[in-house]
Write an enzyme that holds these catalytic residues in place. Structure first.
Site, PDB file in Angstrom:
ATOM      1  N   GLY A 104     -82.398 -20.818  50.574  1.00 48.71           N
ATOM      2  CA  GLY A 104     -81.177 -20.603  51.341  1.00 48.71           C
ATOM      3  C   GLY A 104     -80.659 -19.178  51.287  1.00 48.71           C
TER       4      GLY A 104
ATOM      5  CE  LYS B 290     -86.827 -27.665  54.117  1.00 46.63           C
ATOM      6  NZ  LYS B 290     -85.378 -27.646  53.966  1.00 46.63           N
TER       7      LYS B 290
ATOM      8  N   GLY C 251     -73.222 -35.455  50.699  1.00 42.94           N
ATOM      9  CA  GLY C 251     -74.008 -34.813  51.754  1.00 42.94           C
ATOM     10  C   GLY C 251     -75.138 -33.944  51.236  1.00 42.94           C
TER      11      GLY C 251
ATOM     12  CE  LYS D 201     -86.524 -25.592  50.462  1.00 41.62           C
ATOM     13  NZ  LYS D 201     -85.436 -26.283  49.718  1.00 41.62           N
TER      14      LYS D 201
END
Lengths: 443, 443
Positions: free
Chosen positions: B143, B114, B195, B213
């Site tokens: 995504g 991106k 994560g 984005k």
């Protein structure tokens, strides 16, 4: 950043320099919206040249930005120099004949005709490919919401195993009005007054419109070609205000849901033919489900993929302008030389049998022993009752109450209700609705 | 219905019969997911042939279904016979150099980068077109949610004038945890443990990831090429549990929202250069807004078109598998000879100035006259107070209270708060958040 139009390079490609002539067959609400958007957006590489309608004189408009040939002779338009036919007449005939004629001549076709694509889409796509044309129908499902392009271009890399949706705006309008307190007849009348429902609303309320759309999505998302007549369709007509009251007690609401999922079992030992569990009809949906947020004439589709999980699309599923956006987007894809990703599909069989919790609403003339008799009838089919709900304030000679049952197959429940339905205390046939689980099992 | 694979006809086209060799540059989570999906789905026309990573030995896996050349020499892979380079290393460099090398050689490129596309997308697309390759980056925004293909293929026919989204899953995870009662530090730690957040979370929490984005979406949806550094980005770090409590009183919650809309004013008299109102940052969103439904690491994008109205996309915006779905879908589009609809775009200027209601939270050492002084400072900039909220139970020497103000420009509010901020009673700088209206005005 460049100041130039960044896309110009694409259209400088000689293959794209030609202008495609576009003919519209059927100049109703959607057709007029397509013409209006083409005049406003002026997409490069496209030129509206022909408009066909019966009694075309009464359809003529004066706001077109380009000269157009108005015609009431479909054959003349089909044999003109238009390279793309936009079919917006709907129905199987003569639309199907027109589309075949156009494809056979090597033209491309854009259509919003869900009935025709559900019944003959595979054959028509093969015809298009064999003659070098294209057939696009993004407007056939969920109007302006890019579900079909999203599946073909953006989710093609996933293995989709389930598709669920609110595919009929008329039913969603009626059911969300009922959620807000209206009775069915009243909500239907309002939908008719606003132009959201036909004088004969059968196609919509009985689920026939939605199952044609589900059939198309089954092929694109699941790769499963099913016969739409095989998909069990339940009507929303028996739903009453009382059902919304009970649904609320169960922290649910009611929506017309269309769902198709690949079954882990194939259609028969060794056949290798996939089996699809598919149904259309009113269903209890949890208040926390995205489907419960969908109100008015909105459509919503949830695609479940092995890798991408759930993807939600929602927006305006019907109406002239949103549907026309999908048509014009398909036209632009053709003008830009885009080719849809063809998803491999194969014939599949359909079963409506799903193991789900169910909601059953009875209306009885009260007398002692009714619950025991109903529970007994269910137990004999191995069906366990989950909850029993009875709201106060109803007359004893027309008493509604609700039973929810633990997950059981739709067919076992049908057998049980065939038996229970014979009880003399029942004033109406019991109403059974599937309950959509937040995470329904797949397979 | 036909029993044959209905798509076979497309691949019988000689132009598609060739197999495209695919090289992956960067074999981290997403790269490994791409390889896994390619092995599982086995899309026709694609063959994974090369994998590059630094210290590639520690990345080697044994589950690939095809022989692959593992390499730690990027140049070797870039000059191999692979026709498509999948760039998953991220960052501006050396990823940008690799992509330029590949495109200059006429190869096609798929990337999830991106940052690079936000900064150099226009130039790289022009390079691709000039050398006959393609550049696709469906994975760069949201995504696995097909927002970019949906905009390019399904909404190209509309005139989109606004795009709003939850574009950063890390912020959405943190803010929805805070909505459920956590404090910022606690929510961030959990995101890091799972994560979902980096050790240094600045890119995410300060809004830099989201504005890259938004810059990409601005070009595709609005046709407006903006510089991402010009988009004001607000951090979610100052948001406290107290703000969720006040938001709830206003029937709102808080989300990191990225929005860009075409302004009715151009950038300067007679320049004809469009102006885009764009901001990224935490915002109050009504509980009835779809954005309030979005929880955890989900992403959501709402596109507003002149003809199609609002279209909502939501799903998994991050993670190896969903991102890989977008990458593989782009690869399949290339293999099927599909060409993305190129949307015309032009350079545009950015303003963060929007006329909106605002939420302002003060923390003061209480004494008489504070409200009058604050109200006076606001009034001198022509800003009217809408509501004043003060929850009980806080100490007088660290008293939080909230003012909402009627629609005013962000710049006027900033001037007012610069003045009000000098008051001796303030313990912290006031926190101001835009309030997203259900129907915010466009223009």
């Amino acid at each position: 950043m460049s100041e130039s139009k960044s896309s110009s390079s694409v259209l400088e490609n000689p293959a794209d320099a030609r202008v495609l002539k576009v003919a519209i067959l059927g100049f109703g609400t959607v057709g007029a919206s397509v013409a209006r958007i083409l005049c406003d957006v002026q997409p490069r590489g496209l030129e509206l040249t022909h408009i066909f309608n019966r009694n075309v004189a009464r359809k003529r408009v004066d706001w077109l930005s380009c000269p157009v040939m108005w015609s009431e002779d479909a054959e003349q338009v089909l044999h003109s120099d238009a390279g793309i036919i936009v079919e917006l007449a709907g129905g199987l005939d003569p639309a199907g004949k027109w589309i075949r004629t156009a494809l056979e001549a090597g033209k491309s076709v854009v259509t919003a005709n869900k009935k025709l694509i559900a019944a003959h889409g595979v054959e028509l796509e093969q015809l298009a490919a064999s003659r070098g044309g294209q057939l696009l129908y993004g407007a056939a499902v969920a109007g302006g919401i890019p579900v079909i392009p999203g599946l073909r271009q953006g989710l093609a890399g996933d293995k989709c195993n389930r598709i669920e949706g609110i595919l009929n705006g008329t039913c969603n309008f009626i059911l969300s009005k009922m959620e807000a307190g209206a009775e069915f007849a009243e909500a239907l009348q309002e939908a008719q007054r606003l132009g959201f429902a036909e004088a004969d609303p059968t196609e919509d309320v009985a689920g026939y419109d939605a199952r044609a759309k589900l059939t198309i999505l089954s092929r694109i998302a699941l790769g499963a070609e099913i016969e739409f007549e095989q998909v069990p369709a339940g009507s929303i007509v028996p739903i009453g205000a009382i059902d919304f009251a009970y649904a609320r007690e169960l922290k649910c609401t009611i929506r017309q849901i269309s769902r198709a999922q690949l079954s882990s079992e194939s259609s028969g030992a060794g056949t290798g033919i996939p089996r699809v569990q598919a149904t259309v009809g009113p269903m209890l949906v949890p208040e926390a489900s995205p489907f419960a947020w969908s109100r008015g004439t909105e459509n919503m589709v949830i695609v479940t993929g092995k890798y991408g999980g759930d993807t939600v699309f929602s927006g305006h599923g019907a109406g002239g302008h949103p549907t026309a956006v999908a048509v014009v987007s398909d036209l632009m894809a053709m003008a830009h030389g885009s080719r849809a990703v063809a998803v491999a599909s194969q014939r599949a069989t359909v079963t409506g049998d799903l193991s789900l919790r169910h909601y059953i609403r009875f209306i009885v003339k009260d007398r002692p022993g009714i619950v025991a008799e109903i529970a007994g009838g269910l137990a004999r089919q191995g069906i366990n009752i989950g909850a029993l709900l009875q709201r106060p304030g109803y007359p004893e000679d027309r008493l509604p109450f609700v039973v929810t049952v633990e997950p059981c197959s739709t067919s076992a429940l049908k057998r049980a209700l065939d038996e229970v339905g014979k009880l003399d205390c029942l004033i109406e046939a019991p109403l059974q609705l599937q309950i959509l689980e937040p995470e329904s099992p797949i397979g």
